[in-house]
Design a protein around this motif. Structure first.
Motif, PDB file in Angstrom:
ATOM      1  N   MET A  39      -8.780   2.874  21.162  1.00  0.00           N
ATOM      2  CA  MET A  39      -8.906   4.181  21.777  1.00  0.00           C
ATOM      3  C   MET A  39      -7.642   4.503  22.580  1.00  0.00           C
ATOM      4  O   MET A  39      -7.165   5.625  22.558  1.00  0.00           O
ATOM      5  CB  MET A  39     -10.125   4.236  22.697  1.00  0.00           C
ATOM      6  N   ALA A  40      -7.099   3.498  23.255  1.00  0.00           N
ATOM      7  CA  ALA A  40      -5.890   3.702  24.037  1.00  0.00           C
ATOM      8  C   ALA A  40      -4.714   4.050  23.131  1.00  0.00           C
ATOM      9  O   ALA A  40      -3.897   4.904  23.468  1.00  0.00           O
ATOM     10  CB  ALA A  40      -5.580   2.454  24.860  1.00  0.00           C
ATOM     11  N   ALA A  41      -4.647   3.417  21.972  1.00  0.00           N
ATOM     12  CA  ALA A  41      -3.571   3.725  21.024  1.00  0.00           C
ATOM     13  C   ALA A  41      -3.717   5.156  20.523  1.00  0.00           C
ATOM     14  O   ALA A  41      -2.727   5.882  20.398  1.00  0.00           O
ATOM     15  CB  ALA A  41      -3.602   2.744  19.856  1.00  0.00           C
ATOM     16  N   GLY A  42      -4.944   5.565  20.252  1.00  0.00           N
ATOM     17  CA  GLY A  42      -5.194   6.943  19.829  1.00  0.00           C
ATOM     18  C   GLY A  42      -4.840   7.926  20.925  1.00  0.00           C
ATOM     19  O   GLY A  42      -4.312   9.006  20.664  1.00  0.00           O
ATOM     20  N   ALA A  46      -2.113  10.984  20.941  1.00  0.00           N
ATOM     21  CA  ALA A  46      -2.497  12.334  21.343  1.00  0.00           C
ATOM     22  C   ALA A  46      -1.623  12.818  22.487  1.00  0.00           C
ATOM     23  O   ALA A  46      -1.211  13.980  22.522  1.00  0.00           O
ATOM     24  CB  ALA A  46      -3.967  12.357  21.751  1.00  0.00           C
ATOM     25  N   LYS A  47      -1.327  11.910  23.412  1.00  0.00           N
ATOM     26  CA  LYS A  47      -0.486  12.267  24.556  1.00  0.00           C
ATOM     27  C   LYS A  47       0.924  12.623  24.081  1.00  0.00           C
ATOM     28  O   LYS A  47       1.521  13.595  24.534  1.00  0.00           O
ATOM     29  CB  LYS A  47      -0.428  11.107  25.543  1.00  0.00           C
ATOM     30  N   ILE A  51       2.784  16.220  24.430  1.00  0.00           N
ATOM     31  CA  ILE A  51       4.083  16.383  25.084  1.00  0.00           C
ATOM     32  C   ILE A  51       5.029  17.157  24.176  1.00  0.00           C
ATOM     33  O   ILE A  51       5.737  18.058  24.619  1.00  0.00           O
ATOM     34  CB  ILE A  51       4.673  15.005  25.478  1.00  0.00           C
ATOM     35  N   VAL A  52       5.029  16.825  22.878  1.00  0.00           N
ATOM     36  CA  VAL A  52       5.870  17.542  21.916  1.00  0.00           C
ATOM     37  C   VAL A  52       5.454  19.010  21.872  1.00  0.00           C
ATOM     38  O   VAL A  52       6.288  19.911  21.892  1.00  0.00           O
ATOM     39  CB  VAL A  52       5.792  16.896  20.517  1.00  0.00           C
ATOM     40  N   GLY A  53       4.144  19.245  21.834  1.00  0.00           N
ATOM     41  CA  GLY A  53       3.637  20.613  21.811  1.00  0.00           C
ATOM     42  C   GLY A  53       4.011  21.374  23.071  1.00  0.00           C
ATOM     43  O   GLY A  53       4.371  22.548  23.021  1.00  0.00           O
ATOM     44  N   ALA A  54       3.944  20.699  24.213  1.00  0.00           N
ATOM     45  CA  ALA A  54       4.303  21.340  25.476  1.00  0.00           C
ATOM     46  C   ALA A  54       5.794  21.677  25.507  1.00  0.00           C
ATOM     47  O   ALA A  54       6.177  22.741  25.998  1.00  0.00           O
ATOM     48  CB  ALA A  54       3.943  20.431  26.648  1.00  0.00           C
ATOM     49  N   ASP A  55       6.617  20.789  24.971  1.00  0.00           N
ATOM     50  CA  ASP A  55       8.058  21.059  24.921  1.00  0.00           C
ATOM     51  C   ASP A  55       8.349  22.265  24.036  1.00  0.00           C
ATOM     52  O   ASP A  55       9.173  23.121  24.379  1.00  0.00           O
ATOM     53  CB  ASP A  55       8.821  19.837  24.406  1.00  0.00           C
TER      54      ASP A  55
END
Length: 89
Positions: A39-42, A46-47, A51-55
Protein backbone atom coordinates in the motif's frame (compact mmCIF):
# COMPACT_ATOMS: atom_id res chain seq x y z
CA UNK A 1 -12.56 11.05 53.45
CA UNK A 2 -12.13 7.57 52.17
CA UNK A 3 -13.97 6.95 48.94
CA UNK A 4 -15.31 3.55 48.06
CA UNK A 5 -15.85 4.49 44.42
CA UNK A 6 -14.05 2.40 41.80
CA UNK A 7 -10.76 3.73 40.52
CA UNK A 8 -10.24 4.97 36.97
CA UNK A 9 -8.64 1.71 35.87
CA UNK A 10 -11.50 -0.30 37.39
CA UNK A 11 -14.04 1.78 35.49
CA UNK A 12 -12.37 1.64 32.10
CA UNK A 13 -11.00 -1.86 32.18
CA UNK A 14 -7.50 -3.03 31.47
CA UNK A 15 -7.07 -2.73 27.73
CA UNK A 16 -3.99 -0.53 27.75
CA UNK A 17 -0.28 -1.12 27.39
CA UNK A 18 0.91 -4.45 28.68
CA UNK A 19 -2.47 -6.11 28.61
CA UNK A 20 -2.98 -9.34 26.72
CA UNK A 21 -5.55 -7.73 24.41
CA UNK A 22 -3.16 -4.91 23.49
CA UNK A 23 -0.31 -7.34 22.79
CA UNK A 24 -2.51 -9.41 20.45
CA UNK A 25 -3.50 -6.31 18.49
CA UNK A 26 0.17 -5.34 18.21
CA UNK A 27 1.07 -8.76 16.79
CA UNK A 28 -1.75 -8.54 14.25
CA UNK A 29 -0.40 -5.20 13.06
CA UNK A 30 3.09 -6.67 12.67
CA UNK A 31 1.78 -9.61 10.63
CA UNK A 32 -0.14 -7.37 8.25
CA UNK A 33 2.86 -5.14 7.55
CA UNK A 34 3.49 -6.94 4.22
CA UNK A 35 0.28 -5.61 2.74
CA UNK A 36 1.08 -2.22 4.25
CA UNK A 37 4.34 -2.14 2.29
CA UNK A 38 2.44 -2.73 -0.94
CA UNK A 39 0.00 0.00 0.00
CA UNK A 40 2.88 2.34 0.80
CA UNK A 41 4.44 1.66 -2.59
CA UNK A 42 1.12 2.42 -4.25
CA UNK A 43 0.82 5.60 -2.23
CA UNK A 44 4.33 6.63 -3.30
CA UNK A 45 3.34 6.21 -6.95
CA UNK A 46 0.15 8.18 -6.39
CA UNK A 47 2.06 10.90 -4.58
CA UNK A 48 4.58 11.13 -7.44
CA UNK A 49 1.75 11.34 -9.98
CA UNK A 50 0.05 14.03 -7.92
CA UNK A 51 3.26 16.06 -7.75
CA UNK A 52 3.71 15.82 -11.53
CA UNK A 53 0.07 16.83 -12.00
CA UNK A 54 0.49 19.75 -9.60
CA UNK A 55 3.59 20.93 -11.47
CA UNK A 56 1.71 20.79 -14.77
CA UNK A 57 -1.22 22.69 -13.27
CA UNK A 58 1.11 25.33 -11.85
CA UNK A 59 2.84 25.76 -15.21
CA UNK A 60 -0.52 26.06 -16.98
CA UNK A 61 -1.68 28.64 -14.43
CA UNK A 62 1.48 30.72 -14.87
CA UNK A 63 1.20 30.64 -18.67
CA UNK A 64 -2.48 31.53 -18.45
CA UNK A 65 -1.75 34.44 -16.12
CA UNK A 66 0.93 35.75 -18.50
CA UNK A 67 -1.50 35.56 -21.43
CA UNK A 68 -4.17 37.33 -19.41
CA UNK A 69 -1.74 40.06 -18.39
CA UNK A 70 -0.58 40.56 -21.98
CA UNK A 71 -4.15 40.61 -23.32
CA UNK A 72 -5.28 43.08 -20.68
CA UNK A 73 -2.33 45.34 -21.39
CA UNK A 74 -3.03 45.26 -25.13
CA UNK A 75 -6.72 45.96 -24.50
CA UNK A 76 -5.98 48.95 -22.29
CA UNK A 77 -3.55 50.36 -24.87
CA UNK A 78 -6.21 49.95 -27.59
CA UNK A 79 -8.84 51.77 -25.51
CA UNK A 80 -6.32 54.52 -24.71
CA UNK A 81 -5.47 54.96 -28.41
CA UNK A 82 -9.16 55.09 -29.35
CA UNK A 83 -9.78 57.76 -26.72
CA UNK A 84 -6.80 59.82 -27.89
CA UNK A 85 -7.99 59.62 -31.52
CA UNK A 86 -11.42 61.00 -30.55
CA UNK A 87 -10.16 63.78 -28.31
CA UNK A 88 -7.41 64.98 -30.65
CA UNK A 89 -9.83 65.90 -33.51
Amino acid sequence: MGSKAPSWSDQWGNGGFGSEHYDLEDEKMKKSSGSNKKMAAGMDKAKAAAIVGADKAKTAAVVGAQKLKGGTSAGIKWVKNQYQKRTSK
